[in-house]
Design an enzyme around this catalytic site. Structure first.
Site, mmCIF file in Angstrom:
data_model
loop_
_atom_site.group_PDB
_atom_site.id
_atom_site.type_symbol
_atom_site.label_atom_id
_atom_site.label_comp_id
_atom_site.label_asym_id
_atom_site.label_seq_id
_atom_site.Cartn_x
_atom_site.Cartn_y
_atom_site.Cartn_z
ATOM 1 N N CYS A 81 -1.679 8.559 1.876
ATOM 2 C CA CYS A 81 -2.318 9.307 0.789
ATOM 3 C C CYS A 81 -3.475 10.157 1.344
ATOM 4 C CB CYS A 81 -2.732 8.357 -0.325
ATOM 5 S SG CYS A 81 -2.870 9.230 -1.899
ATOM 6 N N HIS A 176 0.854 4.646 -1.627
ATOM 7 C CA HIS A 176 0.009 3.538 -1.161
ATOM 8 C C HIS A 176 0.870 2.300 -0.877
ATOM 9 C CE1 HIS A 176 -4.182 4.895 -2.078
ATOM 10 N NE2 HIS A 176 -3.513 5.773 -2.800
ATOM 11 N N GLU A 178 0.128 -0.251 0.712
ATOM 12 C CA GLU A 178 -0.705 -1.464 0.771
ATOM 13 C C GLU A 178 -0.947 -2.075 -0.609
ATOM 14 O OE1 GLU A 178 -1.709 1.549 0.742
ATOM 15 O OE2 GLU A 178 -3.602 1.713 -0.328
HETATM 16 N N1 GLN Z 1 -6.524 13.014 -3.893
HETATM 17 C C1 GLN Z 1 -7.144 12.228 -2.854
HETATM 18 C C2 GLN Z 1 -7.671 13.150 -1.757
HETATM 19 O O1 GLN Z 1 -7.552 14.318 -1.850
HETATM 20 C C3 GLN Z 1 -6.179 11.210 -2.267
HETATM 21 C C4 GLN Z 1 -5.858 10.147 -3.274
HETATM 22 C C5 GLN Z 1 -5.515 8.828 -2.697
HETATM 23 O O2 GLN Z 1 -5.694 8.560 -1.508
HETATM 24 N N2 GLN Z 1 -5.078 7.939 -3.565
HETATM 25 O O3 GLN Z 1 -8.196 12.659 -0.803
#
Ligand code: GLN
Length: 207
Positions: A81, A176, A178
């Protein structure tokens, strides 16, 4: 073979969950906040959270250039992410990250929050290359992978876009892994890290 030595970047975000998941895979795990803590690691997880916050916190100690150098030296890196955003070579909407180092190296273009806001969070069961059963995946303000380079292997797609990718010793996921009890993607990363491509001077000839 001894357990792989893995780190979790611990500036912000889902740190404890990744530590637990990697330990469940049999790895020796430590958290990383400073360049010196990268020494001897086979792999590093860059967790989800907020990429802009992590970039600002990493900057004063020069952590991301040190991660790049360790990767060039053979350390595997898994970005999830926000971590995927930091690994991407190209961020389509990079304004909020301008002026801060990123890690880079993964030949993809990502768009931050491309799946929508927190309220648009969703989960999906993803077929993943190499895994027999679909992987449960949680998407939270997730980045969309808009482009994957020729050297990037797409391991999973959702709604026609890649969501899990691999380029050699770099692994990236928009979601995610995890936050579920399924450890198979962490297990894959532990295997990539353990396999290594460091010089094997100690191995007997022909091994
Ligand atoms: N939108 C977040 C970012 O730009 C990432 C979101 C997340 O890691 N759940 O860093």
């Amino acid at each position: 073979m001894s357990a792989p030595q893995l780190g979790v970047l611990a500036l912000q975000g889902a740190v404890a969950e990744h530590v637990r998941a990697l330990r469940d895979c049999g790895a020796q795990v430590r958290t990383v906040r400073r360049p010196a803590e990268l020494a001897g690691l086979d792999g590093l997880v860059v967790p989800g959270g907020e990429s802009t916050t992590m970039a600002r916190l990493a900057d004063p100690v020069g952590l991301f250039p040190a991660v790049c150098a360790a990767h060039e030296d053979g350390m595997a890196v898994f970005g999830t992410c926000a971590g995927l955003i930091l690994l991407a070579e190209d961020v389509a909407d990079a304004a909020a990250l301008t002026g801060y180092d990123r890690i880079g190296g993964l030949d993809v273009t990502v768009r931050r929050n491309g799946y929508g806001s927190q309220l648009d969070s969703f989960s999906a069961a993803l077929p993943v290359t190499g895994l027999r059963e679909p992987l449960p995946a949680v998407f939270i303000r997730a980045p969309v992978i808009e482009r994957a380079g020729v050297d990037v292997e797409v391991l999973a797609e959702h709604r026609g876009a890649p969501v899990a990718v691999r380029q050699g010793r770099l692994l990236g996921a928009s979601f995610h892994p995890e936050l579920t009890a399924d450890r198979r993607l962490h297990g894959l990363f532990a295997e990539i890290a353990e396999a290594g491509d460091r010089p094997r001077a100690m191995e007997p000839a022909g091994a």
